[in-house]
Design a protein around this motif. Structure first.
Motif: not given
Length: 204
Positions: A113-117, A176-180, A172-173
Motif C-alpha cells: 500500500r505504501f512505497p518502499a525506500v 504510512h509512507t516513510l520519510t527520508d 517499507q512501512s
C-alpha cells in the motif's frame, strides 16, 4: 548437472585471485540468497553430499521442502583436475523446478500500500565475518522489508584482512509512507550496531 528437458543455471565465484581466500562459503550462500530474493523466493539450506564439492563446505538449496540445487566449494581434486588454483565456489539451480515458485509468488503477492525506500550499503568487515552475521543484524531492525547482497569484493581497494560486502536494503512501512528522516535514522542505527558488534565500516 541437469539433463533432458530440465533447464538449469550455474554460477561460479573464484576466490583464488585474492589473498588468504577472502571469499568464503557463507558469501557464496549469500549470493544465492540474493539472486533468489530478487525473484521473491526465500531459500533454506540443508546438508547434502555432492561428490564434486568439499564435504564440509556445501549445502542443498531448498525451497518449501524441495531441493532445487546446490551451493558449495569445488572439491580440491576437481579443482586440480582443471588446474584451478585457490578456492572456487559454485552454485547450480534447477530453473524448471524453480519456475512454479516464482510464478506462484508473483501471482499471489499483495501489492504494498505504501512505497518502499531503497538504500545501498557497502560494508568493509574482517574476513572472519560472515554474510549471515551481517544479514541477521540488518533484518533485526524495524522497517527493514528486504535485504539483498549484490557484491562481494576483496582486493587492492580494501585493507589486508578485510573484504567488502554490498547490500541493498528495502525499507517499507505497512502503515504510512516513510520519510527520508525516518529511513536515515534506522539506517544509522543499523550501521552503529554493525560497527559495535562486527567492527564494520562503510566503504569509502
Amino acid at each position: 548437472g541437469f539433463t533432458g528437458q530440465t533447464q538449469g543455471v550455474t554460477g561460479m565465484m573464484d576466490a583464488g585471485w585474492v589473498e588468504d581466500d577472502l571469499l568464503d562459503f557463507f558469501d557464496a550462500k549469500g549470493v544465492v540468497e540474493g539472486l533468489l530474493s530478487q525473484l521473491g523466493v526465500e531459500a533454506s539450506f540443508e546438508e547434502c553430499s555432492d561428490k564434486t564439492l568439499d564435504s564440509n563446505r556445501q549445502a542443498a538449496i531448498v525451497i518449501e521442502g524441495n531441493r532445487l540445487g546446490v551451493v558449495g566449494e569445488l572439491h580440491l581434486k576437481v579443482s586440480q583436475a582443471f588446474e584451478i588454483s585457490g578456492a572456487v565456489y559454485l552454485f547450480e539451480i534447477n530453473l524448471t523446478a524453480l519456475l512454479p515458485f516464482v510464478i506462484g509468488h508473483k501471482m499471489f503477492q499483495s501489492i504494498p500500500r505504501f512505497p518502499a525506500v531503497v538504500r545501498d550499503m557497502a560494508l568493509v568487515v574482517g574476513t572472519e565475518i560472515t554474510h549471515q552475521q551481517i544479514l541477521d543484524i540488518i533484518k533485526s531492525f524495524p522497517l527493514v522489508n528486504q535485504v539483498t547482497i549484490f557484491d562481494v569484493y576483496a582486493g587492492d581497494q580494501v585493507p589486508p584482512g578485510k573484504k567488502s560486502l554490498a547490500y541493498r536494503v528495502v525499507f517499507q512501512s505497512p502503515t504510512h509512507t516513510l520519510t527520508d528522516k525516518e529511513v536515515n535514522r534506522v539506517q544509522q542505527q543499523i550501521l552503529d550496531k554493525l560497527s559495535s558488534t562486527l567492527g564494520a565500516t562503510l566503504r569509502a
